[in-house]
Design a protein around this motif. Structure first.
Motif, PDB file in Angstrom:
ATOM      1  N   SER A  28       3.153   1.576  -3.349  1.00 34.67           N
ATOM      2  CA  SER A  28       2.445   2.020  -4.553  1.00 34.67           C
ATOM      3  C   SER A  28       2.352   3.544  -4.633  1.00 34.67           C
ATOM      4  O   SER A  28       2.067   4.083  -5.704  1.00 34.67           O
ATOM      5  CB  SER A  28       1.045   1.408  -4.588  1.00 34.67           C
ATOM      6  OG  SER A  28       0.280   1.832  -3.466  1.00 34.67           O
ATOM      7  N   GLN A  29       2.581   4.230  -3.532  1.00 32.83           N
ATOM      8  CA  GLN A  29       2.503   5.689  -3.501  1.00 32.83           C
ATOM      9  C   GLN A  29       3.870   6.352  -3.590  1.00 32.83           C
ATOM     10  O   GLN A  29       3.978   7.574  -3.486  1.00 32.83           O
ATOM     11  CB  GLN A  29       1.811   6.151  -2.224  1.00 32.83           C
ATOM     12  CG  GLN A  29       0.427   5.554  -2.011  1.00 32.83           C
ATOM     13  CD  GLN A  29      -0.159   5.930  -0.666  1.00 32.83           C
ATOM     14  OE1 GLN A  29       0.313   6.839   0.015  1.00 32.83           O
ATOM     15  NE2 GLN A  29      -1.205   5.226  -0.256  1.00 32.83           N
ATOM     16  N   ARG A  30       4.930   5.575  -3.748  1.00 26.04           N
ATOM     17  CA  ARG A  30       6.286   6.106  -3.762  1.00 26.04           C
ATOM     18  C   ARG A  30       6.927   5.928  -5.139  1.00 26.04           C
ATOM     19  O   ARG A  30       6.658   4.953  -5.835  1.00 26.04           O
ATOM     20  CB  ARG A  30       7.153   5.406  -2.706  1.00 26.04           C
ATOM     21  CG  ARG A  30       6.611   5.499  -1.282  1.00 26.04           C
ATOM     22  CD  ARG A  30       6.769   6.889  -0.709  1.00 26.04           C
ATOM     23  NE  ARG A  30       6.359   6.940   0.683  1.00 26.04           N
ATOM     24  CZ  ARG A  30       5.147   7.283   1.082  1.00 26.04           C
ATOM     25  NH1 ARG A  30       4.226   7.637   0.199  1.00 26.04           N
ATOM     26  NH2 ARG A  30       4.847   7.302   2.371  1.00 26.04           N
ATOM     27  N   ALA A  57       6.054  11.179  -3.641  1.00 24.16           N
ATOM     28  CA  ALA A  57       4.806  10.564  -3.191  1.00 24.16           C
ATOM     29  C   ALA A  57       3.650  11.058  -4.039  1.00 24.16           C
ATOM     30  O   ALA A  57       3.716  12.123  -4.671  1.00 24.16           O
ATOM     31  CB  ALA A  57       4.551  10.871  -1.717  1.00 24.16           C
ATOM     32  N   SER A  58       2.574  10.279  -4.042  1.00 25.01           N
ATOM     33  CA  SER A  58       1.391  10.648  -4.813  1.00 25.01           C
ATOM     34  C   SER A  58       0.654  11.823  -4.179  1.00 25.01           C
ATOM     35  O   SER A  58      -0.083  12.531  -4.861  1.00 25.01           O
ATOM     36  CB  SER A  58       0.455   9.442  -4.930  1.00 25.01           C
ATOM     37  OG  SER A  58       0.111   8.952  -3.643  1.00 25.01           O
ATOM     38  N   ARG A  59       0.835  12.042  -2.895  1.00 23.31           N
ATOM     39  CA  ARG A  59       0.239  13.181  -2.226  1.00 23.31           C
ATOM     40  C   ARG A  59       1.292  13.833  -1.331  1.00 23.31           C
ATOM     41  O   ARG A  59       2.166  13.156  -0.777  1.00 23.31           O
ATOM     42  CB  ARG A  59      -0.982  12.785  -1.381  1.00 23.31           C
ATOM     43  CG  ARG A  59      -0.702  11.739  -0.332  1.00 23.31           C
ATOM     44  CD  ARG A  59      -1.982  11.359   0.405  1.00 23.31           C
ATOM     45  NE  ARG A  59      -2.569  12.502   1.073  1.00 23.31           N
ATOM     46  CZ  ARG A  59      -2.276  12.850   2.324  1.00 23.31           C
ATOM     47  NH1 ARG A  59      -1.389  12.152   3.030  1.00 23.31           N
ATOM     48  NH2 ARG A  59      -2.861  13.899   2.875  1.00 23.31           N
ATOM     49  N   ALA A 100       3.337   9.577   5.914  1.00 24.32           N
ATOM     50  CA  ALA A 100       2.445  10.028   4.845  1.00 24.32           C
ATOM     51  C   ALA A 100       1.748  11.322   5.239  1.00 24.32           C
ATOM     52  O   ALA A 100       1.588  11.631   6.403  1.00 24.32           O
ATOM     53  CB  ALA A 100       1.421   8.945   4.529  1.00 24.32           C
ATOM     54  N   ASN A 129       0.820  -1.214   0.000  1.00 24.52           N
ATOM     55  CA  ASN A 129       0.000   0.000   0.000  1.00 24.52           C
ATOM     56  C   ASN A 129       0.851   1.260   0.000  1.00 24.52           C
ATOM     57  O   ASN A 129       0.545   2.240  -0.688  1.00 24.52           O
ATOM     58  CB  ASN A 129      -0.947   0.000   1.204  1.00 24.52           C
ATOM     59  CG  ASN A 129      -2.008  -1.078   1.103  1.00 24.52           C
ATOM     60  OD1 ASN A 129      -2.371  -1.487  -0.003  1.00 24.52           O
ATOM     61  ND2 ASN A 129      -2.504  -1.543   2.242  1.00 24.52           N
ATOM     62  N   GLY A 168       2.285  11.898  -8.754  1.00 24.92           N
ATOM     63  CA  GLY A 168       3.303  11.339  -7.865  1.00 24.92           C
ATOM     64  C   GLY A 168       4.614  12.080  -7.894  1.00 24.92           C
ATOM     65  O   GLY A 168       5.673  11.476  -7.717  1.00 24.92           O
TER      66      GLY A 168
END
Length: 430
Positions: free
Chosen positions: A217-219, A250-252, A430, A214, A297
């Motif tokens: 996938s955002q990195r 990161a995606s956010r 995060a 999880n 990202g």
């Protein structure tokens, strides 16, 4: 063995010699590049037919352009530049340089450090120092338990980067301060950049296994990223042109750190805050952020900064102290955050930043690690009042005390697993 004709016929020297003889007889042929350029309206002209070439040669006589692409009689690309004046490989740093500016700027790059260290960096970036990491990082560290298998993997990563790599090059010269003119024997081993690169990659690989799919996938990871930003301060112009070993995006974006922190900025009188920052007139006032603004990202998350004693030095040749080491980490994080702010808001970033930009930064020389978190709240550095930036950081941590061959056996002593816990907490934040 005697070098007979039969033996020499199979010799590499004979093979290379015959190969060069054959290649030297090849006739250059038309590749069709000029015809393709004409189809799209681009004309290729000889440089001697251009008035710009004659002006350069009459003015300084040190430039030679092989060829230039022209679109509507305007120069768009200089494909090759040679210096023929004394073997120089760059333009002169005077008014004849095309990037010469009347107003000089003070630059901070990859090889210089601040003379006054942390106090100068805080005044330069209008930041408040908080000598501890944010609460979210500390709470995340408390929940990280290092198992015996994971600890063994981290130890193997340390030894693989410092002992087991097959790279063997001539290392920089060692100096004895008591005998400065004595040439000590040169050592062969793993270069410092290679050690840091292998270590970071292996530690991040273990962090990915620990964090799970999880978070992974955002990195996104990028090696050797360059950042450049120009920031005004009072009557001075500051140029930050830095490179980071690795950046995690990161995606956010990271959430702003809650709480208000305020303190008086350091007073360096009679020293100016730009001391030890070289002043130059040749520069391009541009902003470089290695990702597009609309790319998914591309928010900065964590940067890894390499510290090499052979490249980063004081102008007075004294050894880098702890304050200078940590201030370099601060300025690298500030450069990344400022470049991102300029990309998002343009020139409006100097007036107001609607959402603070948080960048986590880790600086290491392969053994010593320094962890910090920078929050950019404002780029109005000339006004001492109003909002200030935040710099959270921890004291230096040593990953190990000794990693070398002892009696022919690889030895690792004084291993500190808390360093890996810090890296995991940074990666999972995060």
């Amino acid at each position: 063995m005697r070098l007979t004709n039969k033996l020499y016929a199979q010799h590499l020297g004979w093979t290379f010699k015959k190969h060069w003889i054959v290649q030297s007889k090849r006739t250059p042929r038309d590749t069709g590049a000029a015809a393709e350029l004409k189809k799209i309206g681009v004309s290729v002209k000889d440089v001697v037919d251009l008035p710009e070439h004659e002006a350069y040669c009459n003015q300084e006589k040190y430039l030679k352009y092989n060829f230039i692409l022209l679109v509507s009689n305007k120069i768009i690309t200089n494909l090759r530049l040679e210096a023929i004046n004394g073997g120089k490989t760059s333009l002169r740093d005077d008014k004849t340089h095309p990037n010469w500016n009347l107003k000089p700027c003070h630059t901070f790059g990859n090889s210089n450090v601040l003379l006054e260290g942390m106090s100068q960096a805080l005044l330069l970036t209008k930041s408040v120092e908080i000598p501890s990491l944010p609460k979210c990082i500390r709470e995340s560290m408390d929940g990280i338990q290092i198992s015996g298998l994971l600890e063994r993997k981290v130890k193997e990563a340390v030894m693989a980067s410092h002992l087991f790599s097959a790279d063997q090059v001539k290392l920089p010269k060692r100096r004895n301060p008591l005998r400065p003119e004595y040439n000590l024997p040169r050592d062969y081993g793993i270069p410092q950049k290679r050690r840091v690169s292998i270590l970071i990659n292996k530690l991040l690989s273990e962090c990915e296994k620990f964090a799970g799919r999880n978070i992974n996938s955002q990195r996104r990871l990028l090696d050797q990223a360059n950042f450049k930003v120009t920031v005004p301060k009072n009557d001075d112009l500051l140029l930050f042109d830095v490179n980071v070993q690795k950046i995690i995006t990161a995606s956010r974006p990271l959430d702003a750190i809650k709480g208000k922190y305020d303190s008086e900025l350091p007073d360096l009188h009679p020293i100016k805050y730009t001391i030890s920052m070289p002043k130059q007139h040749v520069y391009i006032p541009e902003t470089i952020y290695p990702f597009g603004g609309n790319l998914n990202g591309c928010n900065p998350h964590t940067i890894f900064v390499n510290f090499n004693n052979e490249e980063v030095k004081n102008i007075h040749d004294l050894q880098i102290n702890v304050s200078q080491f940590q201030s370099r980490n601060l300025l690298k994080a500030f450069s990344v955050a400022a470049a991102r702010a300029k990309q998002l808001y343009g020139d409006l970033a100097f007036k107001n930043i609607s959402r603070p930009i948080v960048v986590q930064s880790i600086q290491t020389d392969g053994r010593t690690f320094h962890f910090g978190v920078f929050q950019l709240n404002t780029l109005r550095l000339d006004n001492l009042e109003g909002p200030k930036n935040y710099w959270f950081h921890q004291n230096n941590e040593d990953l190990f005390q000794l990693c070398e061959y002892g009696s022919g056996k690889p030895t690792l002593e004084g291993f500190n697993k808390d360093v890996f816990r810090y890296i995991c907490a940074f990666y999972s934040n995060a």
